[in-house]
Design a protein around this motif. Structure first.
Motif, mmCIF file in Angstrom:
data_model
loop_
_atom_site.group_PDB
_atom_site.id
_atom_site.type_symbol
_atom_site.label_atom_id
_atom_site.label_comp_id
_atom_site.label_asym_id
_atom_site.label_seq_id
_atom_site.Cartn_x
_atom_site.Cartn_y
_atom_site.Cartn_z
ATOM 1 N N LEU A 71 -9.110 -9.610 -7.919
ATOM 2 C CA LEU A 71 -7.961 -9.279 -7.095
ATOM 3 C C LEU A 71 -8.131 -9.773 -5.658
ATOM 4 O O LEU A 71 -9.235 -9.770 -5.121
ATOM 5 C CB LEU A 71 -7.750 -7.759 -7.060
ATOM 6 N N SER A 72 -7.022 -10.144 -5.041
ATOM 7 C CA SER A 72 -6.977 -10.371 -3.599
ATOM 8 C C SER A 72 -5.975 -9.391 -3.006
ATOM 9 O O SER A 72 -5.048 -8.942 -3.676
ATOM 10 C CB SER A 72 -6.552 -11.809 -3.285
ATOM 11 N N GLY A 73 -6.177 -9.038 -1.749
ATOM 12 C CA GLY A 73 -5.261 -8.137 -1.070
ATOM 13 C C GLY A 73 -5.252 -6.733 -1.613
ATOM 14 O O GLY A 73 -4.335 -5.963 -1.338
ATOM 15 N N THR A 74 -6.284 -6.362 -2.384
ATOM 16 C CA THR A 74 -6.333 -5.013 -2.926
ATOM 17 C C THR A 74 -6.779 -4.031 -1.848
ATOM 18 O O THR A 74 -7.278 -4.432 -0.787
ATOM 19 C CB THR A 74 -7.291 -4.951 -4.131
ATOM 20 N N CYS A 75 -6.616 -2.749 -2.112
ATOM 21 C CA CYS A 75 -7.027 -1.714 -1.169
ATOM 22 C C CYS A 75 -8.128 -0.883 -1.814
ATOM 23 O O CYS A 75 -7.893 -0.197 -2.809
ATOM 24 C CB CYS A 75 -5.841 -0.830 -0.792
ATOM 25 N N GLY A 76 -9.331 -0.977 -1.282
ATOM 26 C CA GLY A 76 -10.457 -0.209 -1.794
ATOM 27 C C GLY A 76 -10.803 0.937 -0.872
ATOM 28 O O GLY A 76 -10.676 0.827 0.357
ATOM 29 N N SER A 77 -11.232 2.056 -1.445
ATOM 30 C CA SER A 77 -11.648 3.208 -0.657
ATOM 31 C C SER A 77 -12.781 3.917 -1.383
ATOM 32 O O SER A 77 -12.912 3.820 -2.607
ATOM 33 C CB SER A 77 -10.472 4.164 -0.422
ATOM 34 N N TYR A 78 -13.591 4.633 -0.618
ATOM 35 C CA TYR A 78 -14.756 5.322 -1.167
ATOM 36 C C TYR A 78 -14.646 6.802 -0.836
ATOM 37 O O TYR A 78 -14.380 7.183 0.303
ATOM 38 C CB TYR A 78 -16.028 4.735 -0.563
ATOM 39 N N TYR A 79 -14.859 7.640 -1.884
ATOM 40 C CA TYR A 79 -14.742 9.078 -1.655
ATOM 41 C C TYR A 79 -15.644 9.822 -2.637
ATOM 42 O O TYR A 79 -15.525 9.641 -3.859
ATOM 43 C CB TYR A 79 -13.284 9.531 -1.840
ATOM 44 N N ASN A 80 -16.558 10.624 -2.114
ATOM 45 C CA ASN A 80 -17.434 11.478 -2.919
ATOM 46 C C ASN A 80 -18.133 10.732 -4.060
ATOM 47 O O ASN A 80 -18.117 11.162 -5.214
ATOM 48 C CB ASN A 80 -16.652 12.662 -3.488
ATOM 49 N N GLY A 81 -18.717 9.592 -3.728
ATOM 50 C CA GLY A 81 -19.506 8.863 -4.715
ATOM 51 C C GLY A 81 -18.723 7.953 -5.632
ATOM 52 O O GLY A 81 -19.295 7.363 -6.553
ATOM 53 N N THR A 82 -17.420 7.810 -5.400
ATOM 54 C CA THR A 82 -16.580 6.990 -6.270
ATOM 55 C C THR A 82 -15.827 5.948 -5.456
ATOM 56 O O THR A 82 -15.271 6.254 -4.394
ATOM 57 C CB THR A 82 -15.574 7.866 -7.044
ATOM 58 N N LEU A 83 -15.809 4.714 -5.959
ATOM 59 C CA LEU A 83 -15.024 3.629 -5.375
ATOM 60 C C LEU A 83 -13.687 3.558 -6.091
ATOM 61 O O LEU A 83 -13.637 3.518 -7.322
ATOM 62 C CB LEU A 83 -15.781 2.305 -5.523
ATOM 63 N N TYR A 84 -12.598 3.542 -5.330
ATOM 64 C CA TYR A 84 -11.245 3.436 -5.878
ATOM 65 C C TYR A 84 -10.614 2.134 -5.409
ATOM 66 O O TYR A 84 -10.757 1.739 -4.244
ATOM 67 C CB TYR A 84 -10.377 4.606 -5.402
ATOM 68 N N VAL A 85 -9.909 1.458 -6.314
ATOM 69 C CA VAL A 85 -9.232 0.201 -5.999
ATOM 70 C C VAL A 85 -7.794 0.306 -6.502
ATOM 71 O O VAL A 85 -7.554 0.600 -7.678
ATOM 72 C CB VAL A 85 -9.944 -0.987 -6.673
ATOM 73 N N PHE A 86 -6.839 0.060 -5.605
ATOM 74 C CA PHE A 86 -5.423 0.150 -5.975
ATOM 75 C C PHE A 86 -4.672 -1.086 -5.479
ATOM 76 O O PHE A 86 -4.815 -1.515 -4.343
ATOM 77 C CB PHE A 86 -4.784 1.403 -5.382
ATOM 78 N N GLY A 87 -3.816 -1.626 -6.362
ATOM 79 C CA GLY A 87 -2.914 -2.716 -5.987
ATOM 80 C C GLY A 87 -3.632 -4.044 -5.831
ATOM 81 O O GLY A 87 -4.740 -4.263 -6.324
ATOM 82 N N GLY A 88 -2.979 -4.966 -5.130
ATOM 83 C CA GLY A 88 -3.504 -6.305 -4.936
ATOM 84 C C GLY A 88 -2.802 -7.325 -5.807
ATOM 85 O O GLY A 88 -1.810 -7.027 -6.493
#
Length: 408
Positions: A71-88
């Motif tokens: 993916l390009s332009g995706t939005c990644g975030s990290y919270y409580n030991g988990t990486l989340y990736v949305f969109g792109g």
């Protein structure tokens, strides 16, 4: 170790438009894109890189499970030991899929999030996320909507129209939005809260950060002066911050904004509205509502589409990005040139005085040769910390980050 040479491994570190975060003394880097033989390549989603901020050692880890597409332009975030990736965007177009990866287990397992409740946001890229109280809160971005979605939205500015097939649905409208969408991690539910106050203009490629119970965004518009807005993440009330001084950063996009204390945010780099890559650093005081330009050691290293994270001792850890920006156009949007110059270095910005223990460890490491006998008498935990700093300082400045291991 696998069969790749150090030079080949180091080359694969060059990237921009990636996701990064710091946990303890480790910088994690996932995804992004780079240039290879004049072609822009989206990097694999089934690997993650770890950089030890004490020793300067890179390590590559494989990721199991069901990884997202490249993916390009995706939005990644990290919270409580988990990486989340949305969109792109992937090779088929924009997406609105959500994936997560557990980084606490040994296999770093990806999972596509399914069986969600509520209405999933429309496909988008170059949006941002605030992780707050077991919620992922997404803002803005550029993407596509159906005719019905565009007609029903007051938060969407149409940029272009195009007939594009995405699965079984035909999208026609492309543009920017200023929508707020919330994904509740406990109930696995999407919602779109009703916000109050004057919302910021629709935008993408802006910068965002969280401080306390508020989310902050700035930039992403073609304005001569950088705007800054805050959203109360409890009452969903928007506020545009009116500056109390005329001194402010120029308008920009593809920059970073990082929380560095309980009252200050640090802004670095980006692309000006005149197309110039920037290397300036600014601190915004949320109490005085004033910007202050900061002196730093990286004025000769402009960056855009980089990552920035709060590190230990309130350092800002910047990784990757581009030093220049060449535009190409198609019928939908602005594209990066495949000849883009991507970076692989780690830049550290000191925003607060260092604690005495860190200063002592660095002093011992700098003088390790003349203190060799004394260092062997240190307590084991302190000796380990000093050994890592010795390893870090032994590298020549232009060789920093070139010590690595590759573990799959």
């Amino acid at each position: 170790m696998n069969s790749r040479t150090d030079a080949e491994i180091l080359s694969s570190l060059e990237r921009s438009d990636h996701t990064a975060f710091v946990e303890g003394n480790i910088l994690y880097v996932w995804g992004g894109c780079q240039s290879r033989s004049g072609t822009e390549v989206i990097l694999p989603s089934d690997e993650i890189w770890l950089f030890d901020l004490q020793s300067g050692l890179w390590e590559r880890r494989g990721m199991a499970g069901e990884p997202p597409p490249a993916l390009s332009g995706t939005c990644g975030s990290y919270y409580n030991g988990t990486l989340y990736v949305f969109g792109g965007c992937n090779h088929t177009g924009h997406t609105n899929q959500l994936y997560n990866a557990n980084l606490l287990d040994a296999s770093y397992t990806w999972r596509r999030v399914t069986d969600v409740q509520g209405n999933t946001p429309s496909p988008r890229d170059n949006h941002s996320c605030w992780a707050h109280r077991d919620r992922l809160i997404y803002f803005g971005g550029y993407g596509c909507k159906t005719i019905t979605e565009a007609n029903n939205s007051r938060s969407f500015v149409v940029h272009d129209t195009s007939w594009v097939m995405f699965g079984a649905t035909m999208f026609r409208f492309w543009g920017w939005n200023n929508e707020v969408h919330v994904f509740d991690l406990n109930t696995v539910t999407w919602s779109e809260p009703e916000t109050h106050g004057l919302a910021p203009a629709p935008r993408a490629s802006h910068a965002s950060t969280t401080l306390g119970d508020k989310g902050y965004i700035c930039g992403g518009l073609e304005d001569s002066v950088l705007d800054i807005h805050t959203l109360d993440l409890d009452t969903w009330t928007w506020t545009q911050i009116d500056l109390l001084s005329s001194l402010a950063p120029v308008g920009r996009s593809m920059h970073s904004l990082t929380t560095v204390s309980d009252h200050a945010l640090f802004l670095f780099g980006g692309l000006s509205i005149t197309g110039d890559p920037l290397s300036d650093g600014w601190e915004f005081n949320i109490q005085t509502k004033m910007w202050t330009e900061m002196d730093h050691l990286h004025n000769d290293k402009p960056r855009l589409w980089h990552s920035a994270c709060q590190g230990k001792d309130n350092d800002v850890v910047v990784f990757g990005g581009c030093q220049e920006y060449i535009l190409l156009m198609d019928s939908i949007t602005v594209l990066r040139s495949p000849s883009q110059n991507h970076c692989k270095d780690v830049l550290l910005f000191q925003t607060q005085p260092y604690p005495l223990q860190k200063l002592c460890e660095d002093c011992l490491a700098h003088n390790a040769e003349i203190l060799q006998r004394q260092l062997s008498s240190l307590p084991p935990k302190l000796q380990e910390a000093v050994d890592k700093r010795v390893s870090f300082f032994k590298m020549e400045p232009n060789q920093l980050n070139k010590k690595l291991k590759d573990r799959i």
